[in-house]
Design an enzyme around this catalytic site. Structure first.
Site, mmCIF file in Angstrom:
data_model
loop_
_atom_site.group_PDB
_atom_site.id
_atom_site.type_symbol
_atom_site.label_atom_id
_atom_site.label_comp_id
_atom_site.label_asym_id
_atom_site.label_seq_id
_atom_site.Cartn_x
_atom_site.Cartn_y
_atom_site.Cartn_z
ATOM 1 N N HIS A 125 0.814 -1.210 0.000
ATOM 2 C CA HIS A 125 0.000 0.000 0.000
ATOM 3 C C HIS A 125 0.848 1.261 0.000
ATOM 4 C CE1 HIS A 125 -3.827 -2.162 1.658
ATOM 5 N NE2 HIS A 125 -3.342 -2.713 0.562
ATOM 6 N N GLU A 127 0.642 3.954 1.820
ATOM 7 C CA GLU A 127 1.056 4.368 3.160
ATOM 8 C C GLU A 127 2.247 3.541 3.645
ATOM 9 O OE1 GLU A 127 -3.534 3.979 3.425
ATOM 10 O OE2 GLU A 127 -1.950 3.343 2.038
ATOM 11 N N CYS A 178 -6.336 1.268 5.225
ATOM 12 C CA CYS A 178 -6.900 -0.013 5.617
ATOM 13 C C CYS A 178 -6.532 -0.271 7.085
ATOM 14 C CB CYS A 178 -6.357 -1.128 4.725
ATOM 15 S SG CYS A 178 -4.644 -1.594 5.075
ATOM 16 N N CYS A 181 -2.714 -0.626 7.631
ATOM 17 C CA CYS A 181 -1.997 0.642 7.440
ATOM 18 C C CYS A 181 -2.268 1.606 8.594
ATOM 19 C CB CYS A 181 -2.398 1.285 6.119
ATOM 20 S SG CYS A 181 -1.666 0.510 4.667
#
Length: 202
Positions: A125, A127, A178, A181
């Site tokens: 991801h 992040e 998410c 994250c």
């Protein structure tokens, strides 16, 4: 030409009473026009011609997201502390791996965002990639800017050609990290997440 009071625009003041000029159309004359507007008494409040800091960093995050290799949604993350960019990241396959853009296939195309189960996803991801690029001491007290842009299968175009067609749809207002994250962001020392939809303090 419109006649009326000075009004605020997205990037500055539109002068509708003094020559009807838009300041941004005449960048070389900005100082003179601003002086005339202030002296005329038409404008009671000086308007900064530049975008806000939040808009500035969110726009950078959009540019970062363009590097994504995801076929569902492009994400871009920018970590900022003391008004300096610490790290950036976008969602995509680990370095050196065959990515989804190359295989033109996404196993999560019809699955909901932020489901928490990414066992069938090959991407890291945005992040996470940003967090991996920074040291914790640089992130403590900082802000993470996050944007998402829908990038999916255009079924209408795909029906007219021999292969699937993917393309950009729209920038998503209410993106959020998410669950995994979010825990990583909280553990990093970052104190604020900013998206197009608002600000979340941690």
């Amino acid at each position: 030409m419109n006649n009326g009071p000075v009004t605020e625009g997205y990037l500055g003041i539109v002068d509708t009473s003094l020559s009807g000029k838009n300041i941004d159309t005449y960048p070389g004359e900005t100082e003179d026009i601003m002086k005339k507007i202030k002296e005329s008494g038409e404008a009671s409040v000086y308007t900064d011609l530049r975008p806000s800091k939040d808009t500035y960093y969110l726009d950078i995050a959009i540019a970062v997201s363009k590097r994504s290799t995801c076929l569902k949604r492009h994400y871009g993350a920018v970590i900022v502390n003391n008004d300096e960019i610490i790290a950036t990241g976008y969602n995509g396959n680990p370095r050196g791996m065959f990515n989804c853009c190359q295989r033109l296939q996404c196993q999560r195309l019809d699955k909901p965002h932020n489901s928490g189960d990414y066992s069938d996803c090959h991407s890291v991801h945005a992040e996470q990639n940003a967090l991996l690029s920074a040291s914790r001491r640089d992130m403590i007290g900082g802000t993470l800017y996050l944007v998402g842009e829908e990038y999916g299968l255009d079924k209408e175009k795909s029906g007219r050609v021999q292969e699937d067609v993917f393309g950009f749809n729209e920038i998503t207002e209410n993106v959020s990290p998410c669950p995994i994250c979010m825990r990583m962001i909280q553990n990093s020392g970052i104190k604020k997440i900013v998206t197009r939809g608002g600000i979340k303090c941690l």
